[in-house]
Design a protein around this motif. Structure first.
Motif, short mmCIF file in Angstrom:
data_model
loop_
_atom_site.label_atom_id
_atom_site.label_comp_id
_atom_site.label_asym_id
_atom_site.label_seq_id
_atom_site.Cartn_x
_atom_site.Cartn_y
_atom_site.Cartn_z
N SER A 14 -0.92 -7.58 -10.74
CA SER A 14 -0.57 -8.89 -10.18
C SER A 14 -0.73 -9.94 -11.27
O SER A 14 -1.85 -10.30 -11.65
CB SER A 14 -1.48 -9.21 -8.98
OG SER A 14 -1.15 -10.44 -8.42
N ALA A 305 -0.63 -5.30 -8.09
CA ALA A 305 0.31 -5.86 -7.13
C ALA A 305 0.33 -5.04 -5.85
O ALA A 305 0.56 -5.57 -4.76
CB ALA A 305 1.70 -5.93 -7.76
N LYS A 306 0.09 -3.72 -5.99
CA LYS A 306 -0.06 -2.85 -4.82
C LYS A 306 -0.87 -1.64 -5.22
O LYS A 306 -0.94 -1.27 -6.39
CB LYS A 306 1.31 -2.41 -4.26
CG LYS A 306 2.11 -1.51 -5.19
CD LYS A 306 3.36 -1.00 -4.50
CE LYS A 306 4.12 -0.03 -5.41
NZ LYS A 306 5.30 0.54 -4.74
#
Length: 328
Positions: A14, A305-306
């Motif tokens: 991220s 981000a995931k």
């Protein structure tokens, strides 16, 4: 017969993750799998260029153990067959996971540990300009422990810590120089950081230069990271550092990490359990080691981000032990 498979995976970060040695926007990990009787154990590692590792060589090293694993190599034999590092970490953790599945017992029980509990992890703020770090700290101000990546020492690092303290006045602070300071910086910066309520300074000097720390009276405890890998060299850390940062990618897996924890405590060294930026699969075995730590820094998935599914459960900075579907 046991079989090995392995693959390189990329997980977007991220934004960016920045330390004194550079920045990255993705986490490159290697996942090892060991299968037997329809069951598969998994382990994840992060090859680290600082230690001369890369994804291609780590992948080859894992696959190079196919015959030995097929012949029934144990975890104890693995410690002797491979050097500590990322490749051995992935295989060691995969073998723990497989053994747990084959025995229908959790990994913590196989390791003769008590049942793991949820723990509070530090949350890392990347190296940036002071104003940007103040803003990041304000967004994370409700987290109880913040870990700050610092630069090359001097007034700008003091300004960064002052900015973070202004943004998060109630958080405990750990600062990580990633070997960025000069010997003459250590005591002046430690005095400034004591004034700002910093709890711990991680790896202030390059590992090759840290002998100058012997016997100094720092007002803030010092923690070895790049200076500390596995059981070898633990004796030398006494008198240089107050803490040791145990990471599975450095110890070469859970097996040696548990031994390092025992050794550190015998030598009166306190413990942080840390991580690279990686997914929940890499954090899961580290949660067993972290049960015995003074500080826990297992926020890798929070910086992505995931995350993979299934994942560890995070509630703010509280991280829960892995479910069996993930690992162990």
């Amino acid at each position: 017969m046991r079989e090995i498979s392995a693959e390189i995976q990329s997980w977007p970060i991220s934004g960016a993750f920045t330390i004194s040695r550079g920045a990255k926007t993705e986490a490159r990990v290697v996942v090892a799998r060991v299968s037997e009787n329809g069951l598969t154990g998994q382990g994840e590692c992060v090859p680290y260029a600082r230690y001369g590792e890369n994804e291609k060589d780590v992948l080859a090293a894992i696959k190079g153990q196919q015959q030995a694993i097929a012949d029934g190599m144990s975890r104890e034999e693995l410690q002797r067959a491979m050097p500590r590092g990322a490749a051995r970490n992935a295989l060691d953790c995969a073998l723990w996971d497989l053994e747990a599945k084959l025995a229908c017992k959790p990994a913590w029980e196989l390791a003769s540990l008590t049942a793991p509990r949820a723990l509070t992890t530090a949350y890392t703020l990347s190296l940036a300009a002071p104003d940007d770090m103040r803003e990041a700290a304000a967004k994370a101000a409700k987290r109880p422990i913040l870990k700050l990546k610092l630069g090359q020492g001097g007034d700008e690092d003091v300004a960064r810590v002052e900015a973070v303290r202004a943004g998060a006045p109630n958080a405990a602070l750990i600062v990580d120089a990633n070997e960025g300071w000069k010997p003459e910086d250590v005591l002046p910066l430690a005095r400034e950081f004591a004034r700002l309520g910093v709890s711990l300074i991680e790896q202030p000097l390059p590992a090759k230069d840290d002998e100058v720390l012997r016997g100094i009276e720092s007002p803030v405890p010092l923690c070895a990271d790049e200076s500390a890998h596995g059981l070898e060299g633990m004796r030398r850390l006494v008198g240089l550092y107050d803490f040791v940062n145990v990471k599975l990618d450095k110890t070469g897996g859970l097996t040696e990490a548990l031994a390092v924890i025992r050794c550190a405590k015998l030598r009166k060294l306190r413990v942080m359990v840390g991580c690279m930026v990686a997914t929940s699969l890499a954090m899961a075995p580290a949660m067993l080691v972290a049960q015995q730590a003074d500080y826990v820094d297992l926020d890798g998935p929070l910086l992505l981000a995931k995350d993979r599914e299934p994942a560890l459960r995070y509630e703010g900075s509280l991280v829960y032990p892995p479910e069996r579907e993930l690992w162990g």
